[in-house]
Design an enzyme around this catalytic site. Structure first.
Site, PDB file in Angstrom:
ATOM      1  N   LYS A  78       5.627   0.617  -9.054  1.00  6.96           N
ATOM      2  CA  LYS A  78       5.991   1.426  -7.881  1.00  6.96           C
ATOM      3  C   LYS A  78       7.431   1.917  -7.993  1.00  6.96           C
ATOM      4  CE  LYS A  78       2.695  -0.902  -4.857  1.00  6.96           C
ATOM      5  NZ  LYS A  78       2.444  -1.927  -3.836  1.00  6.96           N
ATOM      6  N   ASP A 134       3.428   1.834   4.063  1.00  8.10           N
ATOM      7  CA  ASP A 134       2.118   1.292   3.714  1.00  8.10           C
ATOM      8  C   ASP A 134       1.091   1.558   4.827  1.00  8.10           C
ATOM      9  OD1 ASP A 134       1.807   0.242   1.186  1.00  8.10           O
ATOM     10  OD2 ASP A 134       2.831  -1.643   1.670  1.00  8.10           O
ATOM     11  N   GLN A 186       5.682  -6.262  -0.468  1.00 10.73           N
ATOM     12  CA  GLN A 186       4.529  -6.489  -1.350  1.00 10.73           C
ATOM     13  C   GLN A 186       3.721  -7.676  -0.838  1.00 10.73           C
ATOM     14  OE1 GLN A 186       3.571  -4.499  -3.985  1.00 10.73           O
ATOM     15  NE2 GLN A 186       1.753  -5.789  -4.112  1.00 10.73           N
TER      16      GLN A 186
END
Ligand code: NAD
Length: 297
Positions: free
Chosen positions: A53, A120, A97
């Site tokens: 990422k 997200d 994460q």
């Protein structure tokens, strides 16, 4: 019939190029998109995801701020870090994460992220806006799946879609997006009876269950479009191999189009994270956002 293999790598590259071009434009106007990435502990798979990422963010002109924290980091420490990042004007997106270690309260951590920086799309406010059909930040994996489906079919109106899996990060938002795209949507899960019968009905199948090759090609409808979200590590001849939730070899003889694993949904997930970060920066700078489908053209 041998299926068309949907090339997620190529689609992701097109999307990344669009994001990079718009990020460069925005930087010329004085705003460099910024993404804070928080990783707790040393889970090897999470480390690989995070480094992919951040590498791709940098390549697209998105500045990243990395926070690699010890496995015993507390909920309180994470919450204060996120509050500090919420207040920073150079951070437009905050990514935590998952999974977090079991002692951490994941819900509290995610709820602390400013919804405007929730790239997200996991914050309850953004999930609620998605359910109401309002403009919002859509979770990256289902958004990537939708872009691929729209590339195959254009208009999805009236299609019978089956989403297998009901997680908050994939299955549920995927079902919402398909509904918004006028599909007739069925959601299956671990307690569903007679999954093969549901598969036979579906013109679109999105599999997100985390069970290697659990969906047999024999269950699927001729000509269906299959999006395989699963990423499962299995041992073959002493080597680790990545496979999806769908039995690719039997499915590709039957369906019309299918995503491979790897090289399908995975690359789109990261490209959509870059898109969501760019759009968060654009909103903060008060200019026009890129629509996901426009971005993938
Ligand atoms: P999860 O474990 O949170 O949810 C799995 C869902 O599958 C549950 O809702 C469960 O009810 C359902 N399920 C389990 N076994 C089933 C069965 N036999 N029949 C029908 N339903 C069943 O998982 P998740 O976070 O949604 O992820 C699912 C898979 O997608 C995993 O393999 C994960 O690694 C992968 N994933 C991939 C990406 C990507 O970028 N490609 C992103 C996120 C998740």
């Amino acid at each position: 019939m041998t299926a068309t293999i949907i090339d997620g790598r190529a689609a992701a590259e097109r999307l990344r190029n669009r994001v990079a071009a718009r990020a460069a434009e925005l930087a010329r106007m004085g705003t460099v998109p910024g993404l804070a990435v928080i990783l707790v502990g040393d889970d090897p798979a999470s480390q690989v995801y995070v480094s992919n990422k951040t590498k791709q963010a940098a390549a697209a002109g998105i500045r990243h701020f990395d926070y690699r924290l010890a496995g015993d980091t507390t909920t309180e420490t994470l919450v204060s870090l996120i509050r500090a990042l919420n207040a920073r004007p150079d951070v437009h997106g905050i990514l935590v994460q998952l999974p977090l270690p079991p002692h951490v309260d994941t819900n509290e951590v995610l709820a602390t992220i400013d919804p405007a920086k929730d790239v997200d799309g996991f914050h309850a406010l953004n999930a609620g806006r998605l359910a109401l059909g309002l403009e919002t930040t859509v979770p990256c994996t289902p958004l990537g799946c939708l872009i691929l489906l729209r590339q195959v079919h254009g208009n999805l109106a009236g299609m019978r879609a089956l989403v297998i899996g009901r997680s908050n990060i994939v299955g549920k938002p995927m079902a919402q997006l398909l509904l918004q795209n006028d599909c007739t949507v069925t959601i299956a899960h671990s307690r569903t009876r007679d999954l093969p019968a549901l598969c036979r009905e579906a013109e679109i199948v999105v599999a997100a269950i985390g069970r290697p090759r659990a969906i047999s090609g024999a269950w699927l409808r001729d000509g269906a479009t299959v999006i395989d979200v699963g990423i499962n590590r299995i041992e073959v001849d002493g080597k680790t191999k990545l496979v999806g939730d769908v039995d690719f070899d039997s499915a590709k003889e039957r369906v019309g189009a299918i995503t491979p694993v790897p090289g399908g949904v995975g690359p789109m997930t990261i490209a959509c994270l870059l898109l969501n970060t760019l759009n968060a920066a654009i909103r903060a700078a008060n200019t026009r956002v890129i629509e996901p489908l426009e971005a993938s053209e």
